[in-house]
Design an enzyme around this catalytic site. Structure first.
Site, PDB file in Angstrom:
ATOM      1  N   GLU A  75       1.071  -1.313   0.258  1.00 50.84           N
ATOM      2  CA  GLU A  75       0.121   0.014  -0.432  1.00 50.84           C
ATOM      3  C   GLU A  75       0.640   1.799   0.130  1.00 50.84           C
ATOM      4  OE1 GLU A  75      -3.369  -0.253  -0.704  1.00 50.84           O
ATOM      5  OE2 GLU A  75      -4.087  -1.916   0.116  1.00 50.84           O
ATOM      6  N   HIS A  96      -7.181  -2.178   9.846  1.00 50.34           N
ATOM      7  CA  HIS A  96      -7.880  -3.708   9.290  1.00 50.34           C
ATOM      8  C   HIS A  96      -8.975  -3.781  10.437  1.00 50.34           C
ATOM      9  CE1 HIS A  96      -5.995  -5.087   5.269  1.00 50.34           C
ATOM     10  NE2 HIS A  96      -5.741  -4.138   5.116  1.00 50.34           N
ATOM     11  N   HIS A 157     -12.271  -2.663   2.702  1.00 48.62           N
ATOM     12  CA  HIS A 157     -10.802  -2.862   2.833  1.00 48.62           C
ATOM     13  C   HIS A 157     -10.394  -2.469   4.760  1.00 48.62           C
ATOM     14  CE1 HIS A 157      -6.868  -2.097   0.857  1.00 48.62           C
ATOM     15  NE2 HIS A 157      -6.739  -2.487   2.735  1.00 48.62           N
ATOM     16  N   TYR A 210      -8.506  23.250  22.496  1.00 47.60           N
ATOM     17  CA  TYR A 210      -7.878  22.696  23.340  1.00 47.60           C
ATOM     18  C   TYR A 210      -6.781  22.334  22.744  1.00 47.60           C
ATOM     19  CZ  TYR A 210     -11.420  21.933  26.797  1.00 47.60           C
ATOM     20  OH  TYR A 210     -12.663  22.711  27.465  1.00 47.60           O
TER      21      TYR A 210
END
Ligand SMILES: [Zn+2]
Length: 214
Positions: A75, A96, A157, A210
């Site tokens: 990836e 995942h 996915h 914040y």
């Protein structure tokens, strides 16, 4: 220890936490962190437990991985394209995990069902359309979905988060999975009440004030 050596150690530490935290099992999921030459990413096909600093793959500014002991994660393209598209991003976590992936498999984004959705920097956690893993099409889908905010689901996915450091990006991935779990549980009970655009704008503003989170 050089800065790059520290980043390699940190990538290994958080890769192992991916498994121990339940965010990803086996070899699924991958992480990267930006450095001066491009970015460092976990390799393809190695289990988290066996990773050594030398196994981490350097991808350069042109997307090349010359003279590396392993191939980068399959990836690596969307990591590369996200770093090109978002100069504010210095770390990426892709996994995942069960609830985020379950929602992604029904084609659902995570809407403004809880004010904590705003911790991602957007009023909803969007979903990138499906494309085959490792392809330019998937990378294009992810980059266009991530235009606002620091998290998205990926249809059929999984999910990914981006951020300024590996530690904050990993914490955001855990937060998104918790929100996904809460949303799945709420869906089981029936109609989920969503916050209005105005209510989410207030929450987003407060998170900005914040700096990080409440
Ligand atoms: Zn994946």
């Amino acid at each position: 220890m050089t800065h790059d050596a520290q980043l390699r150690e940190e990538l290994i530490e958080y890769s192992q936490r991916l498994g121990s935290s339940g965010l990803s099992v086996g070899k699924s999921g991958n992480l990267s962190v930006r450095n001066t030459q491009g970015f460092l990413i976990t390799p393809s096909g190695l289990g988290y437990d066996e990773l050594q600093p030398a196994d981490i793959v350097q991808v350069d500014h042109d997307g090349r991985t010359a003279n590396q002991p392993h191939a980068p994660s399959s990836e690596w393209r969307f990591h590369y394209d996200i770093y090109c598209a978002r100069s504010d991003v210095h770390a990426i976590v892709h996994a995942h995990p069960t609830y985020s992936t379950a929602l992604a498999c029904t084609g659902r984004a995570i809407p403004a069902f809880h004010y904590m959705v705003a911790v991602t920097g957007a009023a909803e956690i969007p979903i990138a359309p499906y494309a085959l893993f490792g392809t330019q099409a998937l990378s294009d889908a992810v980059v266009s979905t991530l235009q606002n905010g620091n998290a998205c689901l990926m249809q059929n996915h999984g999910m990914l988060t981006v951020g300024a450091t590996l530690s904050s990006t990993f914490a955001l991935a855990q937060e998104v999975e918790e929100l996904a779990k809460q949303y799945c549980e709420a869906l089981k009970l029936g109609e989920v009440k969503l916050l209005s655009d105005q209510q989410m704008a207030e929450a987003l503003e407060k998170f900005k004030g914040y700096g990080q989170r409440v």
